[in-house]
Design a protein around this motif. Structure first.
Motif, PDB file in Angstrom:
ATOM      1  N   LYS A   1       0.867  -1.184   0.000  1.00  0.00           N
ATOM      2  CA  LYS A   1       0.000   0.000   0.000  1.00  0.00           C
ATOM      3  C   LYS A   1       0.890   1.215   0.000  1.00  0.00           C
ATOM      4  O   LYS A   1       1.866   1.277   0.751  1.00  0.00           O
ATOM      5  CB  LYS A   1      -0.888   0.008   1.248  1.00  0.00           C
ATOM      6  CG  LYS A   1      -2.267  -0.534   0.975  1.00  0.00           C
ATOM      7  CD  LYS A   1      -3.171  -0.341   2.157  1.00  0.00           C
ATOM      8  CE  LYS A   1      -4.509  -1.017   1.871  1.00  0.00           C
ATOM      9  NZ  LYS A   1      -5.314  -1.129   3.071  1.00  0.00           N
ATOM     10  N   CYS A   2       0.572   2.187  -0.822  1.00  0.00           N
ATOM     11  CA  CYS A   2       1.317   3.434  -0.845  1.00  0.00           C
ATOM     12  C   CYS A   2       1.172   4.107   0.527  1.00  0.00           C
ATOM     13  O   CYS A   2       0.061   4.253   1.024  1.00  0.00           O
ATOM     14  CB  CYS A   2       0.751   4.341  -1.933  1.00  0.00           C
ATOM     15  SG  CYS A   2       1.404   6.011  -1.850  1.00  0.00           S
ATOM     16  N   PRO A   3       2.307   4.490   1.156  1.00  0.00           N
ATOM     17  CA  PRO A   3       2.206   5.120   2.477  1.00  0.00           C
ATOM     18  C   PRO A   3       1.529   6.488   2.433  1.00  0.00           C
ATOM     19  O   PRO A   3       1.031   6.969   3.443  1.00  0.00           O
ATOM     20  CB  PRO A   3       3.660   5.256   2.936  1.00  0.00           C
ATOM     21  CG  PRO A   3       4.498   5.037   1.737  1.00  0.00           C
ATOM     22  CD  PRO A   3       3.681   4.334   0.698  1.00  0.00           C
ATOM     23  N   ASN A   4       1.488   7.087   1.257  1.00  0.00           N
ATOM     24  CA  ASN A   4       0.895   8.426   1.121  1.00  0.00           C
ATOM     25  C   ASN A   4      -0.598   8.381   0.846  1.00  0.00           C
ATOM     26  O   ASN A   4      -1.387   9.003   1.549  1.00  0.00           O
ATOM     27  CB  ASN A   4       1.629   9.202   0.025  1.00  0.00           C
ATOM     28  CG  ASN A   4       1.162  10.627  -0.075  1.00  0.00           C
ATOM     29  OD1 ASN A   4       0.932  11.281   0.940  1.00  0.00           O
ATOM     30  ND2 ASN A   4       0.986  11.108  -1.287  1.00  0.00           N
ATOM     31  N   CYS A   5      -0.996   7.636  -0.202  1.00  0.00           N
ATOM     32  CA  CYS A   5      -2.413   7.678  -0.617  1.00  0.00           C
ATOM     33  C   CYS A   5      -3.141   6.345  -0.418  1.00  0.00           C
ATOM     34  O   CYS A   5      -4.321   6.248  -0.766  1.00  0.00           O
ATOM     35  CB  CYS A   5      -2.528   8.127  -2.069  1.00  0.00           C
ATOM     36  SG  CYS A   5      -1.962   6.890  -3.250  1.00  0.00           S
ATOM     37  N   LYS A   6      -2.454   5.324   0.109  1.00  0.00           N
ATOM     38  CA  LYS A   6      -3.058   4.013   0.396  1.00  0.00           C
ATOM     39  C   LYS A   6      -3.441   3.217  -0.856  1.00  0.00           C
ATOM     40  O   LYS A   6      -4.142   2.211  -0.754  1.00  0.00           O
ATOM     41  CB  LYS A   6      -4.300   4.128   1.307  1.00  0.00           C
ATOM     42  CG  LYS A   6      -4.096   4.937   2.571  1.00  0.00           C
ATOM     43  CD  LYS A   6      -3.133   4.272   3.514  1.00  0.00           C
ATOM     44  CE  LYS A   6      -2.905   5.145   4.744  1.00  0.00           C
ATOM     45  NZ  LYS A   6      -1.540   5.057   5.248  1.00  0.00           N
ATOM     46  N   GLN A   7      -3.006   3.671  -2.012  1.00  0.00           N
ATOM     47  CA  GLN A   7      -3.249   2.928  -3.249  1.00  0.00           C
ATOM     48  C   GLN A   7      -2.539   1.571  -3.147  1.00  0.00           C
ATOM     49  O   GLN A   7      -1.409   1.487  -2.679  1.00  0.00           O
ATOM     50  CB  GLN A   7      -2.707   3.735  -4.438  1.00  0.00           C
ATOM     51  CG  GLN A   7      -2.685   3.016  -5.763  1.00  0.00           C
ATOM     52  CD  GLN A   7      -4.086   2.820  -6.334  1.00  0.00           C
ATOM     53  OE1 GLN A   7      -4.944   3.666  -6.178  1.00  0.00           O
ATOM     54  NE2 GLN A   7      -4.297   1.684  -6.967  1.00  0.00           N
ATOM     55  N   ARG A   8      -3.223   0.508  -3.603  1.00  0.00           N
ATOM     56  CA  ARG A   8      -2.611  -0.817  -3.581  1.00  0.00           C
ATOM     57  C   ARG A   8      -1.704  -0.960  -4.799  1.00  0.00           C
ATOM     58  O   ARG A   8      -2.124  -0.674  -5.921  1.00  0.00           O
ATOM     59  CB  ARG A   8      -3.690  -1.883  -3.598  1.00  0.00           C
ATOM     60  CG  ARG A   8      -3.197  -3.276  -3.291  1.00  0.00           C
ATOM     61  CD  ARG A   8      -4.334  -4.256  -3.298  1.00  0.00           C
ATOM     62  NE  ARG A   8      -5.310  -3.963  -2.258  1.00  0.00           N
ATOM     63  CZ  ARG A   8      -5.152  -4.305  -0.980  1.00  0.00           C
ATOM     64  NH1 ARG A   8      -4.083  -4.942  -0.595  1.00  0.00           N
ATOM     65  NH2 ARG A   8      -6.068  -4.011  -0.091  1.00  0.00           N
TER      66      ARG A   8
ATOM     67  N   SER B   1       7.475   3.432  -7.106  1.00  0.00           N
ATOM     68  CA  SER B   1       6.808   4.728  -7.213  1.00  0.00           C
ATOM     69  C   SER B   1       5.320   4.497  -7.424  1.00  0.00           C
ATOM     70  O   SER B   1       4.919   3.703  -8.276  1.00  0.00           O
ATOM     71  CB  SER B   1       7.370   5.595  -8.330  1.00  0.00           C
ATOM     72  OG  SER B   1       8.283   4.907  -9.121  1.00  0.00           O
ATOM     73  N   CYS B   2       4.541   5.203  -6.640  1.00  0.00           N
ATOM     74  CA  CYS B   2       3.088   5.047  -6.688  1.00  0.00           C
ATOM     75  C   CYS B   2       2.567   5.581  -8.022  1.00  0.00           C
ATOM     76  O   CYS B   2       2.905   6.696  -8.433  1.00  0.00           O
ATOM     77  CB  CYS B   2       2.444   5.794  -5.529  1.00  0.00           C
ATOM     78  SG  CYS B   2       0.650   5.778  -5.578  1.00  0.00           S
ATOM     79  N   ALA B   3       1.728   4.772  -8.681  1.00  0.00           N
ATOM     80  CA  ALA B   3       1.181   5.171  -9.975  1.00  0.00           C
ATOM     81  C   ALA B   3       0.134   6.270  -9.820  1.00  0.00           C
ATOM     82  O   ALA B   3      -0.148   7.002 -10.754  1.00  0.00           O
ATOM     83  CB  ALA B   3       0.563   3.962 -10.660  1.00  0.00           C
ATOM     84  N   LYS B   4      -0.404   6.390  -8.618  1.00  0.00           N
ATOM     85  CA  LYS B   4      -1.496   7.351  -8.409  1.00  0.00           C
ATOM     86  C   LYS B   4      -0.970   8.729  -7.993  1.00  0.00           C
ATOM     87  O   LYS B   4      -1.348   9.731  -8.587  1.00  0.00           O
ATOM     88  CB  LYS B   4      -2.445   6.792  -7.354  1.00  0.00           C
ATOM     89  CG  LYS B   4      -3.770   7.507  -7.253  1.00  0.00           C
ATOM     90  CD  LYS B   4      -4.647   6.798  -6.234  1.00  0.00           C
ATOM     91  CE  LYS B   4      -5.908   7.579  -5.931  1.00  0.00           C
ATOM     92  NZ  LYS B   4      -6.624   6.967  -4.801  1.00  0.00           N
ATOM     93  N   CYS B   5      -0.076   8.751  -6.957  1.00  0.00           N
ATOM     94  CA  CYS B   5       0.339  10.051  -6.416  1.00  0.00           C
ATOM     95  C   CYS B   5       1.828  10.354  -6.634  1.00  0.00           C
ATOM     96  O   CYS B   5       2.278  11.453  -6.344  1.00  0.00           O
ATOM     97  CB  CYS B   5       0.008  10.137  -4.924  1.00  0.00           C
ATOM     98  SG  CYS B   5       1.069   9.121  -3.895  1.00  0.00           S
ATOM     99  N   GLY B   6       2.594   9.348  -7.138  1.00  0.00           N
ATOM    100  CA  GLY B   6       4.006   9.595  -7.430  1.00  0.00           C
ATOM    101  C   GLY B   6       4.936   9.414  -6.263  1.00  0.00           C
ATOM    102  O   GLY B   6       6.155   9.570  -6.402  1.00  0.00           O
ATOM    103  N   GLU B   7       4.427   9.110  -5.068  1.00  0.00           N
ATOM    104  CA  GLU B   7       5.236   8.862  -3.877  1.00  0.00           C
ATOM    105  C   GLU B   7       6.217   7.717  -4.135  1.00  0.00           C
ATOM    106  O   GLU B   7       5.868   6.735  -4.762  1.00  0.00           O
ATOM    107  CB  GLU B   7       4.297   8.512  -2.710  1.00  0.00           C
ATOM    108  CG  GLU B   7       4.997   8.071  -1.432  1.00  0.00           C
ATOM    109  CD  GLU B   7       5.402   9.243  -0.544  1.00  0.00           C
ATOM    110  OE1 GLU B   7       5.153  10.397  -0.938  1.00  0.00           O
ATOM    111  OE2 GLU B   7       5.957   8.978   0.528  1.00  0.00           O
ATOM    112  N   LYS B   8       7.486   7.900  -3.679  1.00  0.00           N
ATOM    113  CA  LYS B   8       8.492   6.837  -3.833  1.00  0.00           C
ATOM    114  C   LYS B   8       8.815   6.261  -2.453  1.00  0.00           C
ATOM    115  O   LYS B   8       9.007   7.005  -1.502  1.00  0.00           O
ATOM    116  CB  LYS B   8       9.752   7.392  -4.485  1.00  0.00           C
ATOM    117  CG  LYS B   8       9.566   7.734  -5.962  1.00  0.00           C
ATOM    118  CD  LYS B   8      10.898   8.140  -6.561  1.00  0.00           C
ATOM    119  CE  LYS B   8      10.810   8.768  -7.937  1.00  0.00           C
ATOM    120  NZ  LYS B   8       9.861   8.265  -8.878  1.00  0.00           N
TER     121      LYS B   8
HETATM  122 ZN   LIG Z   1       0.242   6.961  -3.660  1.00  0.00          ZN
END
Ligand SMILES: [Zn+2]
Length: 131
Positions: A99-106, A119-126
């Motif tokens: 899970k992305c630590p920033n936006c919780k996207q799986r 890198s999160c595909a939704k918010c770009g968080e690495k």
């Molecule tokens: Zn994210």
């Protein structure tokens, strides 16, 4: 007889999905009580049947429909969650899910690549994890 029943049921909720669920769940509890000899649990079964009858003959259509709607929404959410869990289990040898630590996207990554930066595909968080 048929007409009498129709007249009696007019303006009443009738049997909806939530009532059916209550009946099936109550029957499951009764079966469980029988198998394990937990006689007091039968009270839960009777309570379920009474609740189902109450909902079926209820004239508070707005409230009963709202309850049923809420039940359908929860049921859909539970179904979606189960689908995700089944996929995670099926792919357990080839992929890992984070899970992305920033936006919780799986996020799904291939397994066995050591420590990787994702890198999160939704918010770009690495963030880095062991794959
Ligand atoms: Zn994210």
């Amino acid at each position: 007889m048929q007409v009498g029943l129709e007249k009696f049921m007019r303006g009443r909720n009738g049997v909806d999905q939530f009532t059916l669920f209550i009946l099936v769940a109550s029957a499951a509890v009764l079966l469980f009580a029988r198998i394990f000899g937990l006689h007091l649990l039968r009270l839960v079964y009777y309570a379920g049947v009474i609740w189902a009858l109450y909902r079926t003959f209820s004239r508070s259509l707005f409230r009963r429909r709202r309850e049923n709607q809420l039940f359908l929404e929860k049921n859909r959410a539970a179904g979606a969650w189960l689908k995700v869990q089944r996929r995670i289990f099926q792919e357990r040898n080839t992929h890992r899910h984070f899970k992305c630590p920033n936006c919780k996207q799986r996020l799904r990554v291939p397994k066995g690549r050591g420590k990787i930066t994702i890198s999160c595909a939704k918010c770009g968080e690495k963030f880095s994890r062991k794959s």
